[in-house]
Design an enzyme around this catalytic site. Structure first.
Site, short mmCIF file in Angstrom:
data_model
loop_
_atom_site.label_atom_id
_atom_site.label_comp_id
_atom_site.label_asym_id
_atom_site.label_seq_id
_atom_site.Cartn_x
_atom_site.Cartn_y
_atom_site.Cartn_z
N TRP A 154 5.14 10.27 -9.02
CA TRP A 154 5.46 8.96 -7.96
C TRP A 154 6.37 8.92 -9.32
CZ3 TRP A 154 5.92 4.16 -10.00
CH2 TRP A 154 6.47 2.98 -8.85
N CYS A 166 1.71 8.98 -10.38
CA CYS A 166 1.54 11.03 -10.92
C CYS A 166 -0.24 10.56 -10.68
CB CYS A 166 2.28 10.60 -11.72
SG CYS A 166 3.66 10.59 -11.99
N ARG A 216 -1.03 9.69 -5.20
CA ARG A 216 -0.91 9.00 -6.30
C ARG A 216 0.32 9.07 -6.12
NH1 ARG A 216 -5.50 8.41 -9.59
NH2 ARG A 216 -4.02 8.27 -11.74
N GLU A 229 0.62 -10.15 4.61
CA GLU A 229 -0.27 -8.81 4.64
C GLU A 229 0.24 -8.51 6.05
OE1 GLU A 229 -1.69 -6.85 3.43
OE2 GLU A 229 -2.30 -5.47 4.22
N LYS A 277 -0.21 4.90 -3.12
CA LYS A 277 -1.36 4.59 -3.13
C LYS A 277 -1.96 4.09 -4.12
CE LYS A 277 -4.62 3.93 0.00
NZ LYS A 277 -4.46 2.70 0.70
N GLU A 318 6.05 -1.67 4.59
CA GLU A 318 6.01 -0.52 3.81
C GLU A 318 6.07 0.27 4.35
OE1 GLU A 318 1.97 -1.11 0.79
OE2 GLU A 318 1.86 -2.16 3.43
N LYS A 350 2.96 -5.02 5.88
CA LYS A 350 2.66 -3.78 6.45
C LYS A 350 4.25 -3.08 6.58
CE LYS A 350 -0.64 -2.33 5.10
NZ LYS A 350 -1.33 -3.40 4.19
N ASN A 382 0.97 10.84 -16.44
CA ASN A 382 0.80 10.06 -16.24
C ASN A 382 0.43 8.91 -16.78
OD1 ASN A 382 -2.16 8.45 -14.25
ND2 ASN A 382 -0.05 8.02 -13.88
N GLY A 383 1.24 7.78 -16.59
CA GLY A 383 1.63 6.73 -17.03
C GLY A 383 3.11 6.06 -17.67
N HIS A 395 12.28 -25.83 5.53
CA HIS A 395 12.96 -25.74 4.64
C HIS A 395 13.39 -24.73 4.38
CE1 HIS A 395 10.13 -29.85 4.48
NE2 HIS A 395 9.67 -28.70 4.01
C1 G6P Z 1 -0.69 -0.68 -3.32
C2 G6P Z 1 -0.77 0.27 -2.82
C3 G6P Z 1 -1.62 -1.36 -1.54
C4 G6P Z 1 -2.03 -1.38 -2.41
C5 G6P Z 1 -1.96 -1.94 -4.15
C6 G6P Z 1 -3.17 -2.02 -4.81
O1 G6P Z 1 1.29 -0.67 -3.31
O2 G6P Z 1 0.06 1.19 -1.61
O3 G6P Z 1 -1.70 -0.88 -0.19
O4 G6P Z 1 -2.42 -3.02 -1.73
O5 G6P Z 1 -2.04 -1.15 -4.59
O6 G6P Z 1 -3.79 -1.53 -4.81
P1 G6P Z 1 -5.56 -1.24 -5.29
O7 G6P Z 1 -5.66 -0.43 -5.00
O8 G6P Z 1 -5.83 -1.79 -6.19
O9 G6P Z 1 -6.13 -2.82 -4.12
#
Ligand code: G6P
Length: 624
Positions: free
Chosen positions: A74, A2, A27, A497, A619, A504, A501, A99-100, A520
């Site tokens: 969020w 948020c 956010r 990774e 994000k 996501e 991606k 926020n929190g 396995h």
């Molecule tokens: C969220 C974002 C990711 C990011 C993660 C950690 O899940 O969507 O893209 O890798 O947070 O965020 P940071 O800002 O700590 O790298």
């Protein structure tokens, strides 16, 4: 998560709040709202969806006021809906943005209901509005700052959990309350106006002077003054306000624009050569020496005394840490552990002597990573080092050493350039550790490593030219529901990774396995409906990997291999190879990450998802 923004000014604050919300949308973006005080009226508008939806609503109903708060959400407690959107009101007198997470919201809700308060949302935040209203009524007297602060402090003392807060009260048309505990908040100082926001970025259109609230700070601001107090300190009526420095934001107003790109993610993928160059700038001298002093005071001694590394991070940043472990152990010869912050922070940790704690975070505000750092500061580590992309973030301010990635603002929720620049920064750190010890199992010289790092942007440019071929490949995923990603050595986390991606932004279930683990369990899933993506550079493990690929082919699995020119892997029925330029083993994890980003981007296009703002994600994750 948020984002919150607030303003006390002589001018109409609606445009400032809306612009702030747009800049905070990273956010959270499931709903937004704002509340204003004008002519003795408390007015509120909320809308589900993006800030643009709120903006259109306000175009029809022009709300004006000199004092206001706003929020982009969020969802944590309660689904994304208009009723759950902030600000939350109490008795038509109090408006709150938060926020929190308030952990004790259930008992508080019961208590407030017994007092007669009616709840209109499923959120934890609404208890704050009612609790504050109740405390304000209890703190009888005139409508003074003292009464507001007393009620505010009393409210905050009842809350368990994390919060950044902005509150306005109908009897105080020029006063804005704010508090920070576990979620970031800054105060922006303008000329005869003050603001609050979750991130300075939200306010750069109106000021570049900021006060960063410390944990436990709360206070009151008007157009002309800021009075802050500490929760740990005495009652505000019996103490002087605390002084916090005003810090100038020196990084410019880097509002990211999409330009000609269809999405921020695509733009950020293509910015990688430039971002990698910027990451190396200032870290290596013209003669190729590593400028370790940029880490902070006594960095050289600290690096030389380091005997072990503990890396902690989340999401994509965690994957960067996993890759770095291979480098740190093989090049610098130091033991290295890597853990997700949400686990690390609640574990009984044994800290070996002379261990350097490294927190990696793009945003520098991830709640779990910050909590892990705060724990580490008192746990006996040699020092704490933040690897981060956001100057002025909590992580950077609170760590003893810092290494900036300089990738520029990353807007797409799926991290791309932040990841590859983190990898480059980690390789630089590895080189710095190796050279400070002047030993290590790998005989690569520092100058050799520097040369490798400098070559990176050009190699990434070449890989970006593969985009049309990758876009073509992506069409094969149109009707797929599951994908497997395989890699070995440092390319196992690269595969992780790649899988992250894909899930996501395309919502295809994707799992990554160390290729040797295939037999396995996951091999049971392989059939001709399950694409298997492999990261297969020509390193020492390629021959082993080839055997694993045979196991997939033998079960009808469709292989999509990202390989090097010299791999010797033939394309054929069920096997598609995408050939990357020749690259050293050390740089391969950075280079091979790029086509995986392009693959998920183009699969998401095929699937028609919202690439930059995928469902349910945000994000910056500022809640646990
Ligand atoms: C969220 C974002 C990711 C990011 C993660 C950690 O899940 O969507 O893209 O890798 O947070 O965020 P940071 O800002 O700590 O790298």
């Amino acid at each position: 998560m948020c984002g919150i923004v607030g303003a006390a000014s002589l001018r109409n604050v609606t445009p400032i709040l809306l612009e702030g919300l747009k800049r905070l949308e990273y956010r959270g973006y499931d709903s937004s709202g704002l509340a204003l005080l004008s002519d003795g009226q408390l007015q509120r508008e909320r809308e589900i969806g993006r800030v643009a939806a709120l903006e259109s609503l306000l175009d029809k109903r022009a709300l004006k006021g000199n004092l206001g708060i706003a929020h982009t959400r969020w969802a944590t407690h309660g689904k994304p809906s208009k009723l759950n959107a902030h600000p939350h009101l109490s008795s038509a007198s109090v408006a709150v943005v938060h926020n929190g997470i308030i952990e004790n919201h259930e008992p508080l809700r019961r208590e407030l209901k017994e007092m007669g308060y009616r709840f209109h949302s499923e959120t934890d935040t609404e208890v704050i509005a009612h609790l504050f209203d109740h405390s304000y009524r209890q703190a009888s007297g005139e409508a003074s700052s003292a009464r507001l602060l007393k009620a505010f402090r009393h409210t905050l003392m009842r809350l368990n959990g994390a919060y950044a807060l902005g509150i306005i009260h109908i009897e105080h048309p020029d006063r804005l309350l704010c508090a920070r505990m576990g979620s970031p908040l800054v105060i922006g100082e303008g000329s005869e106006e003050h603001f609050i926001a979750s991130d300075p970025l939200a306010l750069l259109q109106v000021t570049d002077s900021f006060i960063y609230l410390e944990e436990g700070d709360y206070g009151i601001l008007t157009r002309d003054a800021v009075d802050l107090y500490e929760m740990e300190g005495p009652d505000p009526t019996e103490s002087e306000p605390v002084t916090r420095p005003i810090v100038r934001y020196e990084h410019g107003d880097q509002v990211a624009e999409k330009g000609d790109y269809r999405h921020f993610m695509l733009k950020e993928i293509h910015e990688q050569p430039q971002a990698l160059k910027a990451t190396l700038e200032g870290k290596v001298s013209d003669e190729g020496h590593l400028l370790t002093s940029i880490l902070g005071p006594e960095a050289e001694t600290l690096l030389a005394n380091t005997r072990q590394i503990q890396i902690v991070s989340c999401g994509t940043s965690y994957h960067a840490g996993l890759v770095a472990r291979y480098w740190i152990e093989s090049i610098a010869g130091l033991p290295c552990s890597v853990e997700v912050a949400s686990e690390f922070r609640y574990r009984e940790v044994v800290v070996p002597d002379d261990t350097l704690f490294v927190a990696i975070s793009q945003s520098g505000e991830t709640a779990d990573t910050l909590a892990a750092l705060r724990f580490a500061k008192n746990a006996g580590y040699l020092a704490t080092l933040a690897i981060c992309n956001v100057p002025g973030s909590s992580l950077v301010r609170e760590s003893s050493l810092r290494l900036m990635t300089n990738a520029g603002p990353e807007i797409g929720v799926a991290s791309t350039k932040a990841f590859t620049t983190q990898l480059l920064a980690l390789l630089w750190l590895t080189a710095a550790l190796a050279s400070s010890r002047r030993s290590g199992p790998n005989t690569l010289s520092t100058s050799g490593l520097v040369e490798e790092m400098r070559a990176m942007p050009r190699l990434v440019e070449q890989v970006l030219e593969l985009e049309p071929a990758i876009a073509q490949l992506a069409t094969r995923f149109a009707d797929k529901h599951h994908t497997l990603f395989l890699g070995r050595g440092p390319h196992y986390p690269v595969a992780m990774e790649g899988a992250l991606k894909l899930k996501e932004i395309s919502y295809i279930h994707a799992e990554a396995y160390a290729a040797g683990e295939l037999k396995h369990g996951p091999l049971a899933l392989v059939d001709d409906d399950m694409p298997v993506v492999t990261v297969a550079p020509s390193d020492d493990l390629l021959e082993k990997l080839k055997s694993n690929l045979q196991e997939v082919r033998a079960r009808g699995g469709q292989l999509i291999n990202f390989v090097c020119e010299q791999a010797g892997l033939e394309s054929g029925e069920g096997i598609t190879n995408l050939v990357l330029p020749k690259v050293s083993d050390i740089l391969a994890p950075i280079l091979f990450s790029v086509p995986l980003q392009l693959l998920s981007y183009h699969v998401a296009l095929v699937k028609g998802t919202d690439v930059d703002k995928p469902r349910n994600l945000a994000k910056s994750v500022t809640v646990e």
